[in-house]
Design an enzyme around this catalytic site. Structure first.
Site, PDB file in Angstrom:
ATOM      1  N   ASN A   1       9.577  -8.644  -8.060  1.00 23.85           N
ATOM      2  CA  ASN A   1       9.448  -9.373  -9.329  1.00 23.85           C
ATOM      3  C   ASN A   1       9.071  -8.335 -10.383  1.00 23.85           C
ATOM      4  OD1 ASN A   1       8.810 -10.970 -11.495  1.00 23.85           O
ATOM      5  ND2 ASN A   1       7.012 -11.940 -10.552  1.00 23.85           N
ATOM      6  N   TRP A   2      10.056  -7.931 -11.155  1.00 19.49           N
ATOM      7  CA  TRP A   2       9.814  -6.873 -12.152  1.00 19.49           C
ATOM      8  C   TRP A   2       8.992  -7.366 -13.337  1.00 19.49           C
ATOM      9  CZ3 TRP A   2      15.030  -3.718 -12.970  1.00 19.49           C
ATOM     10  CH2 TRP A   2      15.338  -3.028 -11.788  1.00 19.49           C
ATOM     11  N   LYS A   3       8.876  -8.671 -13.494  1.00 20.05           N
ATOM     12  CA  LYS A   3       8.204  -9.242 -14.678  1.00 20.05           C
ATOM     13  C   LYS A   3       8.829  -8.656 -15.939  1.00 20.05           C
ATOM     14  CE  LYS A   3       4.245 -10.036 -11.780  1.00 20.05           C
ATOM     15  NZ  LYS A   3       2.820 -10.318 -11.663  1.00 20.05           N
TER      16      LYS A   3
ATOM     17  N   GLY B   1      -1.653  -8.802  -9.325  1.00 16.12           N
ATOM     18  CA  GLY B   1      -1.861  -7.678 -10.240  1.00 16.12           C
ATOM     19  C   GLY B   1      -3.289  -7.167 -10.270  1.00 16.12           C
TER      20      GLY B   1
ATOM     21  N   GLY C   1       5.226  -7.656  -7.040  1.00 14.96           N
ATOM     22  CA  GLY C   1       5.250  -7.324  -8.460  1.00 14.96           C
ATOM     23  C   GLY C   1       5.151  -5.821  -8.669  1.00 14.96           C
ATOM     24  N   GLY C   2       3.960  -5.353  -8.965  1.00 13.11           N
ATOM     25  CA  GLY C   2       3.726  -3.946  -9.321  1.00 13.11           C
ATOM     26  C   GLY C   2       4.413  -2.942  -8.402  1.00 13.11           C
TER      27      GLY C   2
ATOM     28  N   GLU D   1       1.196 -17.409  -3.767  1.00 11.65           N
ATOM     29  CA  GLU D   1       0.629 -16.325  -4.562  1.00 11.65           C
ATOM     30  C   GLU D   1      -0.736 -16.728  -5.103  1.00 11.65           C
ATOM     31  OE1 GLU D   1       3.947 -13.506  -6.066  1.00 11.65           O
ATOM     32  OE2 GLU D   1       3.647 -15.054  -7.573  1.00 11.65           O
TER      33      GLU D   1
ATOM     34  N   HIS E   1       6.090 -19.512 -11.437  1.00 12.40           N
ATOM     35  CA  HIS E   1       5.173 -18.377 -11.298  1.00 12.40           C
ATOM     36  C   HIS E   1       3.878 -18.699 -12.039  1.00 12.40           C
ATOM     37  CE1 HIS E   1       3.391 -14.428 -11.593  1.00 12.40           C
ATOM     38  NE2 HIS E   1       4.147 -14.085 -10.575  1.00 12.40           N
TER      39      HIS E   1
ATOM     40  N   SER F   1      -0.497  -8.487  -4.987  1.00  9.60           N
ATOM     41  CA  SER F   1      -0.924  -7.128  -4.628  1.00  9.60           C
ATOM     42  C   SER F   1      -0.439  -6.689  -3.245  1.00  9.60           C
ATOM     43  CB  SER F   1      -2.436  -6.975  -4.752  1.00  9.60           C
ATOM     44  OG  SER F   1      -2.848  -7.197  -6.100  1.00  9.60           O
TER      45      SER F   1
ATOM     46  N   GLU G   1       2.087 -17.035 -13.919  1.00 12.35           N
ATOM     47  CA  GLU G   1       2.063 -16.571 -15.314  1.00 12.35           C
ATOM     48  C   GLU G   1       2.785 -17.560 -16.229  1.00 12.35           C
ATOM     49  OE1 GLU G   1       3.554 -12.642 -14.422  1.00 12.35           O
ATOM     50  OE2 GLU G   1       1.663 -12.201 -13.406  1.00 12.35           O
TER      51      GLU G   1
HETATM   52  P1  PGA Z   1       1.713  -8.189  -7.880  1.00 12.71           P
HETATM   53  O1  PGA Z   1       2.537  -9.443  -8.451  1.00 12.71           O
HETATM   54  O2  PGA Z   1       2.434  -7.736  -6.632  1.00 12.71           O
HETATM   55  O3  PGA Z   1       1.763  -7.159  -8.978  1.00 12.71           O
HETATM   56  O4  PGA Z   1       0.332  -8.668  -7.586  1.00 12.71           O
HETATM   57  C1  PGA Z   1       3.116 -10.388  -7.601  1.00 12.71           C
HETATM   58  C2  PGA Z   1       3.730 -11.492  -8.414  1.00 12.71           C
HETATM   59  O5  PGA Z   1       3.167 -11.859  -9.460  1.00 12.71           O
HETATM   60  O6  PGA Z   1       4.814 -12.018  -8.059  1.00 12.71           O
END
Ligand code: PGA
Length: 247
Positions: free
Chosen positions: A9-11, A171, A230-231, A165, A94, A209, A96
């Site tokens: 997930n590049w966001k 993050g 994500g990251g 999640e 998600h 994470s 966010e």
């Molecule tokens: P993260 O994000 O791996 O940076 O914690 C995961 C996500 O939000 O899908």
């Protein structure tokens, strides 16, 4: 046993140049095909990514999809539009988007339904905040979030992907322990089984994470069928290590 699915997930990250370098590094290092791999990228880059991954086993994903088919919905993208760019998956719900865009359980369920109607597999995200976990409400929250999607999608539920999640792990560098994650995945599996005879087919991903160091232990849990990353998906070597851990 089903193949694990590792989805990046590049966001809101990337640029034409950075995407080119990242995808080429991934393609050069991709281990042999024991797991499925997807990249959920900002939609403006789907055409670029479609070219870059053509002929490879990397699948494309979007990070959202409209609940509507077409019409006066400024800024939104329909499942059919995503499909034209080779999109196989769309993240929906998600945390966010639930937090910054006020998405309700009902809207998330409608988005999942609209994705399925277009032949796009929704990756439905559920997860509790730290306050909800500390109040002992984790199960209640994730079951409520998933129940809305089950209610709206009936027997099609076996076609979705679920991502657990925990919001406090996203993050933050704070991962759920393999035992904590498995406990919630088990709850979600039981809920899916009550809704569908095919629930064992459904991928339940862990996200929050996940990194090269903790992926193998998380992915070894019986109900963890992959990761939403994500990251660590923005760094080729880290993402490749997670894909290797899933093989
Ligand atoms: P993260 O994000 O791996 O940076 O914690 C995961 C996500 O939000 O899908």
């Amino acid at each position: 046993m089903k193949k694990k699915l590792i989805a990046g997930n590049w966001k809101m990250n990337g640029s034409l140049a950075a995407n080119d370098a990242l995808v080429k590094a991934l393609l050069a290092g991709l281990p042999a095909g024991a797991s499925d791999v997807a990249l959920c990228v900002p939609s403006v880059y789907l055409a670029q990514l479609q070219d870059l991954v053509r002929g490879s086993r990397i699948e494309l994903g979007a990070q959202d999809v409209s609940a509507h088919e077409s019409g006066a919905y400024t800024g939104e993208l329909s499942g059919a539009m995503l499909k034209e760019f080779g999109v196989r998956y769309a993240i929906v719900g998600h945390s966010e988007r639930r937090l910054y865009h006020g998405e309700s359980d009902q809207l998330v369920a409608a988005k999942a339904k609209s994705a399925l109607a277009s032949g796009v597999t929704p990756i439905v995200c559920v997860g509790e905040t730290l306050a909800e976990r500390e109040a002992g409400k984790t199960e209640e929250v994730v079951k409520r979030q998933l129940a809305a999607v089950i209610h709206a999608n009936g027997h099609c539920i076996s076609e979705i992907v679920v991502a657990y999640e925990p919001v406090w792990a996203i993050g933050t560098g704070k991962t759920a322990s393999p035992e904590q994650a498995q406990q919630v995945h088990g709850v979600l599996r039981t809920q899916l089984k009550a809704a569908s005879a095919q629930a064992d087919r459904i991928h339940i991903l862990y996200g929050g994470s996940m990194n090269a160091a903790n992926a193998a232990q998380l992915l070894a849990q019986p109900d963890i069928d992959g990761g939403l990353v994500g990251g660590a998906s923005l760094k080729a070597q880290d993402f490749l290590s997670i894909i290797a851990a899933a093989a």
